[in-house]
Design an enzyme around this catalytic site. Structure first.
Site, PDB file in Angstrom:
ATOM      1  N   GLY A 220       0.532  -1.416   0.115  1.00 36.41           N
ATOM      2  CA  GLY A 220       0.102  -0.058   0.510  1.00 36.41           C
ATOM      3  C   GLY A 220       0.933   1.327   0.230  1.00 36.41           C
ATOM      4  O   GLY A 220       0.158   2.519  -0.950  1.00 36.41           O
ATOM      5  N   GLU A 242      14.450  -3.681  -8.492  1.00 34.40           N
ATOM      6  CA  GLU A 242      14.223  -5.938  -8.510  1.00 34.40           C
ATOM      7  C   GLU A 242      13.161  -5.895  -8.602  1.00 34.40           C
ATOM      8  O   GLU A 242      12.312  -7.027 -10.130  1.00 34.40           O
ATOM      9  CB  GLU A 242      14.208  -6.209  -7.081  1.00 34.40           C
ATOM     10  CG  GLU A 242      13.299  -5.664  -6.531  1.00 34.40           C
ATOM     11  CD  GLU A 242      13.664  -6.792  -5.091  1.00 34.40           C
ATOM     12  OE1 GLU A 242      12.827  -7.899  -4.714  1.00 34.40           O
ATOM     13  OE2 GLU A 242      14.398  -6.788  -4.451  1.00 34.40           O
ATOM     14  N   VAL A 317       8.298  -5.148   9.368  1.00 33.66           N
ATOM     15  CA  VAL A 317       7.424  -5.723  10.021  1.00 33.66           C
ATOM     16  C   VAL A 317       7.582  -5.069  11.218  1.00 33.66           C
ATOM     17  O   VAL A 317       6.143  -4.193  12.075  1.00 33.66           O
ATOM     18  CB  VAL A 317       6.872  -7.527  10.310  1.00 33.66           C
ATOM     19  CG1 VAL A 317       6.270  -7.609  11.206  1.00 33.66           C
ATOM     20  CG2 VAL A 317       7.499  -8.013   9.079  1.00 33.66           C
TER      21      VAL A 317
END
Length: 443
Positions: A220, A242, A317
């Site tokens: 997002g 990449e 994370v």
């Protein structure tokens, strides 16, 4: 002559996969490159095969040979980067992760990994006898070089892309050809950006400059940033990444991208694999501004660092107060993989005028509805470190951005707490004090 070779090598999918033997390692699929007919044919041989390992990553469609072998008696799936689908397989004990530094994967293939059979999808052969890899160049040339048998499934919908190098395979290197006709490509919908994603993206946008070269991850926040760049007045941007995603197409169509300021691949968008919408795949087909490369080129930090103003934007994370970043697990539970994040963290920082950004929302809510901070005093037990504390440059949440380079332990704690969610700052200060990284004079 070439067409005679082609006809002689054309077989059905069922015939092609007869070459797979017990104990073989089979390279199968990366991202939107998914050989559906070969997948079904491998599954048909389920009862007669044992201990077959299949390898790939970022898989976007179900793997029938794994789905129909729930006890893992016949097949094992080994992933170098877990998609959402593969994460579910891993939770069931049906998929296993291969830790990688993505730029090194072709070398792993050539030096460390066994490859017996390659079963991948390609574009139709051209008049010179070359099949184009299209949406996934990655490490395909390396596995073909090392394999005993090479099977290609020809998809008429696969875009033919310009190189670069190692973006094609010649018919002389192919053992079997399976014609799949027009079978489409798996899509990867862009996650709708949240308001927090937009706030984070806005902090990054303020750091961009004309002529910068952009690397975006997936999700997002990168999607929001791509749209914000498209709506900005930035100009002469370049692309070296990449993964090619829809956000780049938005930037090109808005006139923000020329690539003319790039030190290498001037005027061209370098990528190693792509996944997104049909709009992205149409954009890629026969587009001379595209430069398709193996991943040991796009992600090589030494090559990337040659590009002035390289801006790397990736997600995480959690991060602890020392600056260590976890981007692949939630505690011991695997989420995805390291991919090329560390490659670009290093490459962007060493680029003249370059900047590396690790972006994450300040909090998450668990299944019970409890709010947690993503900035921790110490990493959650079992979390895997993706980026070391010495390597991280900018960290961004919706509450701001901080540059950790050159900071001591107490400065890092102070800086990261300043961009944590306000509800957790006092708790983080207490943890910093316990860890002896909080000065008495700190605010």
């Amino acid at each position: 002559m070439i067409m005679d070779q082609y006809r002689n090598k054309c077989v059905t999918a069922d015939e092609a996969v007869k070459v797979i033997k017990d104990g073989d390692w089979v390279e199968f699929g990366w991202g939107a490159s998914y050989a559906g007919l070969l997948a079904e044919a491998i599954d048909k041989r389920r009862d007669e095969l044992h201990d077959v390992n299949l390898r790939g990553g970022v898989i976007l469609k179900p793997l029938p040979f794994i789905e129909n072998d729930p006890e893992g008696e016949h097949f094992t799936w080994n992933s170098m980067h877990l998609s959402g689908y593969e994460r579910k397989l891993a939770a069931k004990g049906l998929a296993y992760y291969i830790p990688i530094k993505y730029s090194e994967v072709p070398r792993y293939i050539r030096e460390n990994c066994r490859t017996d059979v390659v079963a991948i999808q390609v574009a139709p052969m051209d008049e010179y006898g070359y099949f184009n890899f299209g949406v996934s160049i990655s490490h395909y040339a390396a596995v073909i070089e090392m394999a005993r048998t090479v099977i290609v499934e020809v998809n008429e919908d696969m875009p033919k892309v310009h190189g670069g190098y190692e973006h094609t395979v010649h018919i002389s290197q192919v053992d079997y050809i399976v014609e799949a006709g027009r079978c489409g490509l798996p899509t990867l919908p862009s996650a709708a950006p949240s308001e927090i994603d937009k706030m984070i993206a806005d902090h990054v946008l303020s750091e961009l400059m004309d002529g910068a070269c952009i690397q975006l991850g997936i999700g997002g926040m990168p999607n929001a940033l791509g749209k914000m760049i498209a709506d900005s007045d930035l100009k002469d941007l370049g692309i070296h990444t990449e993964m090619l995603v829809d956000g780049f197409v938005d930037m090109v169509e808005a006139g923000r991208v020329t690539g003319l300021k790039k030190n290498i691949d001037k005027g061209r968008m370098a990528y190693s694999f792509a996944a997104g919408s049909p709009k992205l795949y149409d954009f890629m087909h026969d587009n001379p501004s595209i430069a398709a490369y193996p991943v040991d080129y796009t992600n090589n930090p030494f090559i990337a660092a040659q590009i002035d103003g390289l801006i790397s934007i990736n997600s995480a994370v959690e991060i602890d107060l020392s600056g260590q970043v976890c981007s692949e697990t939630a505690g011991p539970k695997i989420i995805s993989g390291s991919g090329g994040q560390l490659d670009f963290v290093e490459g962007a920082y060493n680029s003249k005028g370059g900047k590396s950004f690790i972006c994450l929302p300040s909090t998450f809510t668990d299944k019970a509805g409890t709010l947690h901070s993503r900035i921790k005093g110490m990493m959650t037990l079992g979390s895997v470190i993706t980026d070391t504390r010495a390597g991280v440059q900018y960290v961004v949440t919706e509450y701001g951005k901080v540059n950790l380079k050159g900071m001591s332990s107490w400065q890092r704690a102070e800086a990261l707490i300043s961009i944590a969610h306000p509800d957790f700052r006092d708790e983080l200060v207490a943890e910093a004090k316990e860890l002896k990284i909080w000065r008495k004079k700190n605010k």
